[in-house]
Structure formats: structure tokens, C-alpha cells
Write a protein that holds these residues in place. Structure first.
Motif, PDB file in Angstrom:
ATOM      1  N   ASN A   1       0.386  -1.431  -0.085  1.00 45.50           N
ATOM      2  CA  ASN A   1       0.192  -0.284  -0.191  1.00 45.50           C
ATOM      3  C   ASN A   1       0.663   1.072   0.095  1.00 45.50           C
ATOM      4  O   ASN A   1       1.933   1.224   0.752  1.00 45.50           O
ATOM      5  CB  ASN A   1      -0.550  -0.074   1.500  1.00 45.50           C
ATOM      6  N   LEU A   2       0.543   1.631  -0.681  1.00 42.12           N
ATOM      7  CA  LEU A   2       1.167   3.749  -1.002  1.00 42.12           C
ATOM      8  C   LEU A   2       0.272   4.955   0.411  1.00 42.12           C
ATOM      9  O   LEU A   2      -0.636   4.411   0.027  1.00 42.12           O
ATOM     10  CB  LEU A   2       1.211   4.126  -1.962  1.00 42.12           C
ATOM     11  N   ASP A   3       1.489   5.355   0.899  1.00 41.43           N
ATOM     12  CA  ASP A   3       0.694   6.579   1.309  1.00 41.43           C
ATOM     13  C   ASP A   3       0.468   7.470   0.482  1.00 41.43           C
ATOM     14  O   ASP A   3       0.807   7.481  -0.623  1.00 41.43           O
ATOM     15  CB  ASP A   3       1.746   7.654   2.101  1.00 41.43           C
ATOM     16  N   PHE A   4      -0.259   8.171   0.622  1.00 40.47           N
ATOM     17  CA  PHE A   4      -0.852   9.480   0.108  1.00 40.47           C
ATOM     18  C   PHE A   4      -0.146  10.362  -0.389  1.00 40.47           C
ATOM     19  O   PHE A   4      -0.275  10.818  -2.478  1.00 40.47           O
ATOM     20  CB  PHE A   4      -1.804  10.362   0.945  1.00 40.47           C
ATOM     21  N   THR A   5       0.910  11.213  -0.009  1.00 40.75           N
ATOM     22  CA  THR A   5       2.422  11.291  -0.436  1.00 40.75           C
ATOM     23  C   THR A   5       2.999  10.669  -1.445  1.00 40.75           C
ATOM     24  O   THR A   5       3.956  11.258  -2.214  1.00 40.75           O
ATOM     25  CB  THR A   5       2.949  12.682  -0.151  1.00 40.75           C
ATOM     26  N   GLU A   6       3.101   8.991  -0.949  1.00 43.63           N
ATOM     27  CA  GLU A   6       3.292   8.294  -2.215  1.00 43.63           C
ATOM     28  C   GLU A   6       3.640   7.945  -3.112  1.00 43.63           C
ATOM     29  O   GLU A   6       2.444   8.180  -3.594  1.00 43.63           O
ATOM     30  CB  GLU A   6       4.167   6.639  -1.356  1.00 43.63           C
ATOM     31  N   LYS A   7       4.694   8.031  -4.972  1.00 39.55           N
ATOM     32  CA  LYS A   7       4.128   7.287  -5.977  1.00 39.55           C
ATOM     33  C   LYS A   7       4.537   6.347  -6.709  1.00 39.55           C
ATOM     34  O   LYS A   7       5.310   5.745  -6.114  1.00 39.55           O
ATOM     35  CB  LYS A   7       5.347   8.877  -6.523  1.00 39.55           C
ATOM     36  N   PRO A   8       3.844   5.676  -7.151  1.00 39.56           N
ATOM     37  CA  PRO A   8       3.935   4.445  -7.327  1.00 39.56           C
ATOM     38  C   PRO A   8       5.060   4.095  -8.560  1.00 39.56           C
ATOM     39  O   PRO A   8       5.689   4.716  -8.936  1.00 39.56           O
ATOM     40  CB  PRO A   8       2.746   3.670  -8.645  1.00 39.56           C
ATOM     41  N   ASN A   9       6.126   3.066  -7.843  1.00 42.39           N
ATOM     42  CA  ASN A   9       6.666   2.812  -8.966  1.00 42.39           C
ATOM     43  C   ASN A   9       6.866   2.120 -10.717  1.00 42.39           C
ATOM     44  O   ASN A   9       6.374   1.168 -10.915  1.00 42.39           O
ATOM     45  CB  ASN A   9       8.383   1.879  -7.952  1.00 42.39           C
ATOM     46  N   TYR A  10       6.167   2.767 -11.210  1.00 36.99           N
ATOM     47  CA  TYR A  10       5.814   3.146 -12.548  1.00 36.99           C
ATOM     48  C   TYR A  10       6.860   1.451 -13.481  1.00 36.99           C
ATOM     49  O   TYR A  10       6.458   1.112 -14.374  1.00 36.99           O
ATOM     50  CB  TYR A  10       5.333   3.475 -13.871  1.00 36.99           C
ATOM     51  N   LYS A  11       8.165   2.281 -13.529  1.00 35.62           N
ATOM     52  CA  LYS A  11       9.514   1.667 -13.694  1.00 35.62           C
ATOM     53  C   LYS A  11       9.662   0.228 -13.468  1.00 35.62           C
ATOM     54  O   LYS A  11       9.065  -0.766 -14.197  1.00 35.62           O
ATOM     55  CB  LYS A  11      10.546   2.467 -14.084  1.00 35.62           C
ATOM     56  N   MET A  12       9.375   0.217 -12.306  1.00 36.40           N
ATOM     57  CA  MET A  12       9.137  -1.740 -11.704  1.00 36.40           C
ATOM     58  C   MET A  12       8.230  -2.217 -11.561  1.00 36.40           C
ATOM     59  O   MET A  12       7.713  -3.846 -12.388  1.00 36.40           O
ATOM     60  CB  MET A  12       9.479  -1.338  -9.739  1.00 36.40           C
ATOM     61  N   LEU A  13       7.481  -1.494 -12.281  1.00 37.81           N
ATOM     62  CA  LEU A  13       5.833  -2.145 -12.044  1.00 37.81           C
ATOM     63  C   LEU A  13       5.926  -3.206 -13.737  1.00 37.81           C
ATOM     64  O   LEU A  13       5.583  -4.020 -13.979  1.00 37.81           O
ATOM     65  CB  LEU A  13       4.551  -1.610 -11.725  1.00 37.81           C
ATOM     66  N   ARG A  14       6.641  -1.684 -14.552  1.00 39.37           N
ATOM     67  CA  ARG A  14       6.442  -1.945 -15.812  1.00 39.37           C
ATOM     68  C   ARG A  14       7.551  -3.379 -16.094  1.00 39.37           C
ATOM     69  O   ARG A  14       6.725  -4.061 -17.012  1.00 39.37           O
ATOM     70  CB  ARG A  14       6.906  -0.467 -16.581  1.00 39.37           C
TER      71      ARG A  14
END
Length: 83
Positions: A1-14
């Protein structure tokens, strides 16, 4: 889960999806079940643009690019009346 201010790591997910694709082998974008009986010249298909991660609201704006418009409208999409 991400905190409100955290960003998803799109590069890792991709990368996770790319790893699965490499493990399963090549797959053409046009090999779709609903196109199996369609008469489509696959040589005429145009590849998609390279992937770029989506911009986040607090990302820095590259030099020379206009700042994104950040608006939130509570008017239901209707223009305000001039009274």
C-alpha cells in the motif's frame, strides 16, 4: 500500500510485466482473439509510441513545457453564469 504522498514505481511495475512477457515468449500486439476472423493486413499496422511514465501532479515541469492545468470544478461541468 502507498501512503497518500507516495508515488507508484511505474518503471518497476512495467519491468514485472516485461519479465512475464519474456518468460512466456513473443506475442504480437495484433494477436487478439476478437481479430482471429478479421481480414486485417498486419503488415500495415503501425507500432505504438514508446512508453513514457505518466506525469504526477507534483512532478517537476520540464523546461520549455507549459505547467499543467490543475483545476477542480464543483459546478457540474457547466460554465458559470455572468449575473
Amino acid at each position: 500500500n502507498l501512503d497518500f504522498t507516495e508515488k507508484p514505481n511505474y518503471k518497476m511495475l512495467r519491468k514485472l510485466f516485461q519479465d512475464v512477457r519474456e518468460r512466456l515468449g513473443p506475442c504480437e500486439d495484433h494477436e487478439l482473439d476478437w481479430l482471429a476472423d478479421a481480414d486485417i493486413d498486419v503488415k500495415g499496422l503501425v507500432p505504438l509510441n514508446p512508453w513514457t511514465p505518466p506525469c504526477q501532479p507534483d512532478d517537476a515541469v520540464p523546461e520549455g513545457m507549459p505547467a499543467p492545468r490543475r483545476q477542480f470544478c464543483l459546478c457540474g461541468g457547466k460554465a458559470p453564469r455572468d449575473d
